[in-house]
Design a protein around this motif. Structure first.
Motif, PDB file in Angstrom:
ATOM      1  N   VAL A  48       0.853  -1.201   0.000  1.00 25.97           N
ATOM      2  CA  VAL A  48       0.000   0.000   0.000  1.00 25.97           C
ATOM      3  C   VAL A  48       0.885   1.247   0.000  1.00 25.97           C
ATOM      4  O   VAL A  48       1.827   1.341   0.799  1.00 25.97           O
ATOM      5  CB  VAL A  48      -0.930   0.042   1.245  1.00 25.97           C
ATOM      6  CG1 VAL A  48      -1.731   1.342   1.267  1.00 25.97           C
ATOM      7  CG2 VAL A  48      -1.876  -1.148   1.263  1.00 25.97           C
ATOM      8  N   ASP A  49       0.587   2.185  -0.904  1.00 26.31           N
ATOM      9  CA  ASP A  49       1.191   3.510  -0.844  1.00 26.31           C
ATOM     10  C   ASP A  49       0.138   4.397  -0.169  1.00 26.31           C
ATOM     11  O   ASP A  49      -0.851   4.811  -0.781  1.00 26.31           O
ATOM     12  CB  ASP A  49       1.541   4.011  -2.258  1.00 26.31           C
ATOM     13  CG  ASP A  49       2.298   5.338  -2.220  1.00 26.31           C
ATOM     14  OD1 ASP A  49       2.516   5.863  -1.110  1.00 26.31           O
ATOM     15  OD2 ASP A  49       2.660   5.847  -3.300  1.00 26.31           O
ATOM     16  N   LEU A  50       0.380   4.633   1.109  1.00 26.76           N
ATOM     17  CA  LEU A  50      -0.616   5.314   1.946  1.00 26.76           C
ATOM     18  C   LEU A  50      -0.459   6.829   1.808  1.00 26.76           C
ATOM     19  O   LEU A  50       0.560   7.376   2.208  1.00 26.76           O
ATOM     20  CB  LEU A  50      -0.374   4.871   3.392  1.00 26.76           C
ATOM     21  CG  LEU A  50      -1.495   4.980   4.394  1.00 26.76           C
ATOM     22  CD1 LEU A  50      -2.654   4.082   4.029  1.00 26.76           C
ATOM     23  CD2 LEU A  50      -0.983   4.625   5.783  1.00 26.76           C
ATOM     24  N   GLY A  51      -1.467   7.490   1.251  1.00 26.62           N
ATOM     25  CA  GLY A  51      -1.358   8.928   0.977  1.00 26.62           C
ATOM     26  C   GLY A  51      -0.444   9.106  -0.225  1.00 26.62           C
ATOM     27  O   GLY A  51       0.556   9.818  -0.189  1.00 26.62           O
ATOM     28  N   ASN A 114       4.787   8.384   2.528  1.00 24.56           N
ATOM     29  CA  ASN A 114       5.710   9.524   2.532  1.00 24.56           C
ATOM     30  C   ASN A 114       4.976  10.828   2.826  1.00 24.56           C
ATOM     31  O   ASN A 114       4.135  11.271   2.040  1.00 24.56           O
ATOM     32  CB  ASN A 114       6.430   9.613   1.178  1.00 24.56           C
ATOM     33  CG  ASN A 114       7.493  10.706   1.175  1.00 24.56           C
ATOM     34  OD1 ASN A 114       8.222  10.860   2.156  1.00 24.56           O
ATOM     35  ND2 ASN A 114       7.573  11.457   0.101  1.00 24.56           N
ATOM     36  N   LEU A 115       5.304  11.409   3.984  1.00 23.60           N
ATOM     37  CA  LEU A 115       4.805  12.731   4.391  1.00 23.60           C
ATOM     38  C   LEU A 115       3.277  12.823   4.403  1.00 23.60           C
ATOM     39  O   LEU A 115       2.694  13.741   3.822  1.00 23.60           O
ATOM     40  CB  LEU A 115       5.418  13.815   3.497  1.00 23.60           C
ATOM     41  CG  LEU A 115       6.929  14.001   3.698  1.00 23.60           C
ATOM     42  CD1 LEU A 115       7.502  14.976   2.690  1.00 23.60           C
ATOM     43  CD2 LEU A 115       7.234  14.491   5.118  1.00 23.60           C
ATOM     44  N   VAL A 116       2.657  11.887   5.076  1.00 21.54           N
ATOM     45  CA  VAL A 116       1.193  11.852   5.137  1.00 21.54           C
ATOM     46  C   VAL A 116       0.673  11.843   6.580  1.00 21.54           C
ATOM     47  O   VAL A 116      -0.274  12.572   6.899  1.00 21.54           O
ATOM     48  CB  VAL A 116       0.652  10.606   4.386  1.00 21.54           C
ATOM     49  CG1 VAL A 116      -0.864  10.584   4.391  1.00 21.54           C
ATOM     50  CG2 VAL A 116       1.180  10.567   2.963  1.00 21.54           C
ATOM     51  N   VAL A 117       1.299  11.041   7.458  1.00 18.76           N
ATOM     52  CA  VAL A 117       0.662  10.843   8.775  1.00 18.76           C
ATOM     53  C   VAL A 117       0.674  12.093   9.655  1.00 18.76           C
ATOM     54  O   VAL A 117      -0.012  12.120  10.684  1.00 18.76           O
ATOM     55  CB  VAL A 117       1.233   9.605   9.543  1.00 18.76           C
ATOM     56  CG1 VAL A 117       0.931   8.327   8.804  1.00 18.76           C
ATOM     57  CG2 VAL A 117       2.716   9.747   9.854  1.00 18.76           C
ATOM     58  N   ASP A 121      -5.519  12.684  12.559  1.00 17.24           N
ATOM     59  CA  ASP A 121      -6.159  13.239  13.762  1.00 17.24           C
ATOM     60  C   ASP A 121      -5.451  12.769  15.019  1.00 17.24           C
ATOM     61  O   ASP A 121      -5.400  13.459  16.025  1.00 17.24           O
ATOM     62  CB  ASP A 121      -7.594  12.692  13.875  1.00 17.24           C
ATOM     63  CG  ASP A 121      -8.576  13.492  13.057  1.00 17.24           C
ATOM     64  OD1 ASP A 121      -8.352  14.698  12.886  1.00 17.24           O
ATOM     65  OD2 ASP A 121      -9.561  12.892  12.599  1.00 17.24           O
ATOM     66  N   ASP A 122      -4.981  11.514  14.958  1.00 22.96           N
ATOM     67  CA  ASP A 122      -4.474  10.863  16.162  1.00 22.96           C
ATOM     68  C   ASP A 122      -3.420   9.833  15.730  1.00 22.96           C
ATOM     69  O   ASP A 122      -3.764   8.720  15.309  1.00 22.96           O
ATOM     70  CB  ASP A 122      -5.671  10.169  16.858  1.00 22.96           C
ATOM     71  CG  ASP A 122      -5.283   9.519  18.160  1.00 22.96           C
ATOM     72  OD1 ASP A 122      -4.084   9.268  18.373  1.00 22.96           O
ATOM     73  OD2 ASP A 122      -6.198   9.256  18.965  1.00 22.96           O
ATOM     74  N   GLY A 140       6.268  -1.474   7.761  1.00 19.39           N
ATOM     75  CA  GLY A 140       5.754  -0.131   7.482  1.00 19.39           C
ATOM     76  C   GLY A 140       6.911   0.849   7.407  1.00 19.39           C
ATOM     77  O   GLY A 140       7.792   0.836   8.271  1.00 19.39           O
ATOM     78  N   TYR A 141       6.927   1.687   6.362  1.00 23.53           N
ATOM     79  CA  TYR A 141       7.942   2.731   6.209  1.00 23.53           C
ATOM     80  C   TYR A 141       7.217   4.057   6.058  1.00 23.53           C
ATOM     81  O   TYR A 141       6.465   4.247   5.100  1.00 23.53           O
ATOM     82  CB  TYR A 141       8.843   2.448   5.002  1.00 23.53           C
ATOM     83  CG  TYR A 141       9.679   1.221   5.251  1.00 23.53           C
ATOM     84  CD1 TYR A 141      10.939   1.337   5.831  1.00 23.53           C
ATOM     85  CD2 TYR A 141       9.170  -0.051   5.004  1.00 23.53           C
ATOM     86  CE1 TYR A 141      11.685   0.204   6.132  1.00 23.53           C
ATOM     87  CE2 TYR A 141       9.907  -1.182   5.304  1.00 23.53           C
ATOM     88  CZ  TYR A 141      11.160  -1.042   5.869  1.00 23.53           C
ATOM     89  OH  TYR A 141      11.883  -2.158   6.189  1.00 23.53           O
ATOM     90  N   LEU A 142       7.442   4.927   7.035  1.00 19.10           N
ATOM     91  CA  LEU A 142       6.695   6.186   7.043  1.00 19.10           C
ATOM     92  C   LEU A 142       7.640   7.357   7.269  1.00 19.10           C
ATOM     93  O   LEU A 142       8.595   7.234   8.056  1.00 19.10           O
ATOM     94  CB  LEU A 142       5.675   6.198   8.185  1.00 19.10           C
ATOM     95  CG  LEU A 142       4.609   5.124   8.210  1.00 19.10           C
ATOM     96  CD1 LEU A 142       5.078   3.950   9.068  1.00 19.10           C
ATOM     97  CD2 LEU A 142       3.342   5.662   8.810  1.00 19.10           C
TER      98      LEU A 142
END
Ligand SMILES: C[S@@+](CC[C@H](N)C(=O)[O-])C[C@H]1O[C@@H](n2cnc3c(N)ncnc32)[C@H](O)[C@@H]1O
Length: 260
Positions: A48-51, A114-117, A121-122, A140-142
């Motif tokens: 998954v590419d999150l954001g 990358n640069l999303v979280v 909100d929490d 996970g890589y964030l």
């Protein structure tokens, strides 16, 4: 720390930027490349590419891990439309919110974000959902931003009025405490300071707007207008001007690796 972010307003800001995001996103590229170098070469089947934004890194992930099925996930429909133009192989698209992840528990091998979280909100709850979505041994890589990010702009605005003009970011200590509570097999956290330079305050604001990161939580986003206000902001920025007369803007970056 949890906050009540207006997700529609965030989505609107990013959607407005979707067409020209890639022209303004050099910093995001550099940080994302750095993050990608930490992802080991393995046979991930669900990725998954999150954001995902415009899908610059989705394309790279698909290329690097051709055996995997990639999900491009983003709050902004317009961003997802940009990803679609890339015609990436074996990809699915999902519009959604990082604070309400729709993935089945224990279903994902690799989450890259990358640069999303920093838009969560929490963060504690978001990381818990990321952990739950990962398979045992999943990774996970964030990357995210820490307190101190954009501090020059924050200080300059404080000389103009009392309104918030920049978002607050979590401190390193807070993120460390959150990760401690996560109970995963392994967590690695790295930090880095990146400094950018601009000719004037208009350029600073344009850079943030260009990538859609100009929504300020709990404050109506304002365009700077009026010579007087602009002059005031320029004067407020003077302490952060380098010898060449360029305005400094700092990003405190945090890289997180989680192995479940
Ligand atoms: C700074 S951009 C990064 C995009 C991409 N990862 C990159 O490196 O180019 C942040 C992205 O996060 C998305 N985003 C912001 N808040 C979100 C949320 N709550 N849920 C999902 N995506 C979100 C935005 O729409 C935007 O595409």
């Amino acid at each position: 720390m949890s906050q009540n972010i207006d997700k529609q307003a965030v989505a609107d800001s990013f959607s407005k930027a979707a067409h020209h995001y890639d022209q303004f996103a050099q910093l995001q590229r550099d940080i994302g490349e750095q993050l990608l170098t930490s992802v080991p070469n393995k046979n991930y089947s669900m990725i998954v590419d999150l954001g995902c934004g415009t899908g610059y890194f989705s394309e790279k992930l698909a290329h690097q891990f051709p055996r995997g099925v990639l999900t491009c996930f983003d709050l902004s429909e317009a961003m997802l439309k940009q990803v679609k133009k890339r015609n990436i192989n074996k990809v699915t698209f999902q519009q959604g919110d990082i604070d309400q992840l729709p993935f089945t528990e224990n279903s994902i091998d690799l989450i890259y974000s990358n640069l999303v979280v920093q838009w969560s909100d929490d963060l504690a709850e978001c990381l818990q959902q990321i952990k739950n979505s990962l398979k045992k041994g999943g990774r996970g890589y964030l990357s995210t931003l820490l307190g101190g990010t954009l501090h020059e702009l924050t200080q300059a605005w404080k000389t103009v009025d009392k309104n918030p003009h920049t978002n607050q970011f979590l401190s390193l200590e807070k993120i460390q405490a959150i990760l401690k509570q996560l109970s995963v097999d392994s967590v690695i956290l790295k930090t880095e300071t990146r400094t950018l330079h601009y000719k004037n305050v208009i350029e600073v604001m344009r850079a943030l707007k260009g990538i859609g990161a100009n929504h300020v939580h709990e404050h109506q986003t304002q365009a700077i207008s009026g010579r007087k206000l602009l002059k005031q902001l320029e004067v407020g920025y003077l302490p952060f001007t380098n010898k060449q007369g360029l305005l400094t803007l700092t990003y405190q970056v945090c890289y997180i690796e989680i192995i479940k």
